[in-house]
Design an enzyme around this catalytic site. Structure first.
Site, PDB file in Angstrom:
ATOM      1  N   LYS A  25       0.836  -1.201   0.000  1.00  0.00           N
ATOM      2  CA  LYS A  25       0.000   0.000   0.000  1.00  0.00           C
ATOM      3  C   LYS A  25       0.870   1.250   0.000  1.00  0.00           C
ATOM      4  O   LYS A  25       1.897   1.299   0.685  1.00  0.00           O
ATOM      5  CB  LYS A  25      -0.909  -0.016   1.235  1.00  0.00           C
ATOM      6  CG  LYS A  25      -1.891   1.152   1.319  1.00  0.00           C
ATOM      7  CD  LYS A  25      -2.720   1.060   2.597  1.00  0.00           C
ATOM      8  CE  LYS A  25      -3.740   2.185   2.678  1.00  0.00           C
ATOM      9  NZ  LYS A  25      -4.517   2.129   3.946  1.00  0.00           N
TER      10      LYS A  25
ATOM     11  N   SER B  81      -9.315   1.959   3.164  1.00  0.00           N
ATOM     12  CA  SER B  81      -8.518   2.710   2.198  1.00  0.00           C
ATOM     13  C   SER B  81      -7.486   1.860   1.476  1.00  0.00           C
ATOM     14  O   SER B  81      -6.858   2.311   0.519  1.00  0.00           O
ATOM     15  CB  SER B  81      -7.812   3.873   2.897  1.00  0.00           C
ATOM     16  OG  SER B  81      -6.922   3.412   3.894  1.00  0.00           O
TER      17      SER B  81
ATOM     18  N   SER C 290      -9.339  -0.346   7.502  1.00  0.00           N
ATOM     19  CA  SER C 290      -8.859  -0.129   6.136  1.00  0.00           C
ATOM     20  C   SER C 290      -8.195  -1.331   5.482  1.00  0.00           C
ATOM     21  O   SER C 290      -7.883  -1.290   4.293  1.00  0.00           O
ATOM     22  CB  SER C 290      -7.883   1.057   6.107  1.00  0.00           C
ATOM     23  OG  SER C 290      -8.556   2.250   6.425  1.00  0.00           O
TER      24      SER C 290
END
Length: 611
Positions: free
Chosen positions: A212, A288, A312
């Protein structure tokens, strides 16, 4: 505004709360007062919030309508504040586990994890001729490399081709913010040479793993989903978790897309495009860690790293039909991760299977750097997933009103999954009441908002807000509206809810819930350029996530079915501090009962299997 002061709740002592099934504590549903905003409406709302004339009034109205004043600002809380959710290590005497040498290297821990897996994970690719859909695992890659069926270099070439295809029309899935074909091929070449010499570093050698874009990973900048953050905070090397994966020989294939600053659960990024859901590209993959979920779902990687500050990792994993695992706060080093929410955010793993989540967890767990907050170093235990003796006498805590506060398809699917699990293993459910869940959600929001606003404050002074997407701009404006009184009250509520959950865990081993309150919703066209503020759907998606972050508890989601539209549904287990092995045992058992029903996404790249 003093004349309009909202009355605050006076919280009674935790000792007086009845947490049993017949409690008179009322379940308070989320009642979010905010319209969905995208496009021009998002811009107008940002201008209002930033107006000297109307901004203060707008913030006051938002806090009052959404019960921040009632439950936090003006509340009376007697508990002391808890600023960091550190848990003293307690030996839980878990079943079917093995203690791991704390000084073992990441590669040694990976090998020990492999030794804990069932032998079937090491079988040849040709042995898996299931009629059902199946994702290739880390063990599949490792075996194929060792047997000479394929090389890491060939996998890297296929991966690069697939990413290029996915980025082109008509797909435009936007899996990655940044990837470097030359660097990927370099890593793959080095791994291929190690296999040719008969000296791979570990089972992760040559396996593609995505990261990420909130986690430092050379040679890439760390953007946090923005267009500017990497300019003021340059990446100078690998995060600790990434360095551990690299030391195992994993191929770090790039930085996955994410919602800007992790601002909302949708994952839609107006700068880099929406990481679309491979089960239905017209829908969100969840945020996210949206890109990390999507690359695993689509078969590009067996696992990826995410960061979980408010679900997330677990939310996108559930919406995208993969496993999402968030360990106990302090279990995984956080150095090299953007310091946006340092007491609620934790590195987590997204993977196609529980086994792969376990292997990556084994690689990245271990002692924390000396500058990170911790209690006494916790012992590391791995679950013996290959044991012939399934764990027994497990008690699953269920708060019925909360569990059922989701759409009907999710409720039925998750209820059936829990019933199937209990029937198969003779485990028991325990009805409980967990009060003040909506209070905890608001306290978490105040906390994560205050921490993010503080982390960005110096940059906002220099940059202003013009560099933000409009949705992130609104969120950052709201974050900046919380004051010290509200932050301290939120930390008092953190301590309070820690005590409540400790009492729940005295009755049961884990808390079980659906992972999200709804399946993936559609991407609106007006969100593509401005981002989207959808607090109602966002609140439904995040409903079951907060304890994992606010209280630093370990949690895991595993796919258990699909709705009528073919969209994935996840079931979540929330555990006691340091109970990762038990959570993995439960998720592994649940996976075994559901895996034959897994469905192939509409967008899927058979990186390992195709000839």
């Amino acid at each position: 505004m003093g004349l309009l002061r909202a009355a605050g709740v006076v919280y009674k002592p935790v000792e007086q709360l009845d947490l049993g099934p017949d409690s008179n504590e009322i379940y308070v549903e989320a009642d979010i007062k905010a319209p969905r905003m995208g496009g021009l409406l998002a811009k107008i709302f940002a201008w209002i919030l930033e107006s000297r004339i109307f901004g203060a009034l707008a913030f006051y109205i938002l806090k009052r309508l959404n019960r921040v004043h009632k439950f936090i600002s003006n509340a009376t809380v007697e508990e002391p504040p808890m600023f960091v959710p550190l848990h003293p290590y307690v030996d839980l005497d878990e079943q079917e586990v093995i203690e791991i040498d704390s000084d073992a290297s990441p590669a040694e821990r990976v090998q020990q994890a492999m030794n804990c897996l069932p032998l079937t994970s090491e079988n040849s690719l040709d042995a898996f001729k299931f009629s059902c859909f199946r994702r290739w695992t880390i063990a599949d890659y490792s075996r194929a490399y060792r047997n000479g069926e394929i090389t890491p270099l060939k996998i890297a070439e296929r991966f690069i081709d697939a990413v290029h295809e996915s980025s082109s029309r008509p797909l435009s899935i936007a899996f990655f913010i940044n990837y470097d074909a030359e660097d990927i091929l370099r890593q793959a070449t080095e791994s291929t040479l190690r296999y040719e010499r008969g000296a791979p570093i570990s089972a992760l050698d040559g396996v593609p793993i995505a990261v990420k874009d909130e986690i430092d990973c050379s040679p890439y900048p760390t953007t946090g989903g923005t267009k500017w953050l990497h300019k003021v905070r340059p990446c100078t090397g690998d995060a600790c978790c990434v360095a551990r994966l690299r030391s195992c020989g994993a191929i770090l294939v790039g930085k996955t897309n994410m919602h800007e600053l992790g601002a909302t659960p949708s994952g839609i990024n107006p700068h880099y495009g929406p990481p679309r859901n491979p089960y239905d590209p017209s829908r969100i993959s969840g945020g996210s860690s949206s890109g990390s979920a999507a690359v695993v779902c689509a078969g590009l990687c067996p696992a990826a790293l995410g960061v979980d500050g408010g679900g997330s990792v677990r939310m996108p994993a559930s919406l995208s039909g993969v496993v999402g695992f968030k360990p106990t706060f302090g279990r995984i080093p956080h150095s090299g991760v953007l310091p946006l929410n340092w007491t609620v955010g934790m590195v987590g793993v997204l993977a196609g299977t529980l086994e792969d989540a376990f292997i990556v967890y084994a690689a990245i767990s271990g002692h924390l750097p000396s500058h990170e907050p911790t209690t006494l170093p916790p012992k590391i235990h791995f679950p013996l997933l290959n044991s012939t003796n399934p764990i027994s006498n497990i008690k699953l805590a269920i708060y019925g009103e909360w569990f059922n506060d989701c759409n009907e398809e999710i409720r039925l699917c998750c209820s059936n999954a829990v019933q199937l699990l209990c029937e198969r293993y003779n485990w028991k459910t325990v009805e409980v009441t967990i009060p003040e869940l909506e209070v905890m959600r608001l306290a978490h929001y105040v906390t994560i908002g205050s921490e993010c606003s503080t982390a960005l404050s110096s940059h906002l002074e220099n940059l202003g807000r013009s560099e933000f997407g409009w949705d992130a701009r609104v969120v950052v404006d709201i974050y900046g509206a919380f004051n010290s009184n509200e932050y301290i009250k939120a930390q008092k509520l953190r301590y309070r809810h820690m005590q409540i959950h400790n009492k729940i865990f005295a009755k049961a081993d884990v808390i079980v819930t659906p992972t999200t309150g709804m399946t993936a919703y559609s991407i609106s066209k007006n969100a593509l350029k401005t981002g989207e503020l959808d607090y109602v759907n966002g609140g439904t998606i995040i409903r079951y996530q907060i304890a994992g972050n606010f209280l630093g508890l370990p949690a895991i989601t595993v796919p258990v079915g699909y709705d009528k539209a073919g969209l994935p549904i996840g079931l979540q287990f929330i555990g006691k501090p340091w109970s990762e092995p038990t959570l993995m045992h439960l998720a592994f058992a649940m996976q075994a009962l559901c895996i034959t029903d897994y469905r192939k996404p509409k967008v899927f790249y058979d990186i390992l299997g195709k000839k």
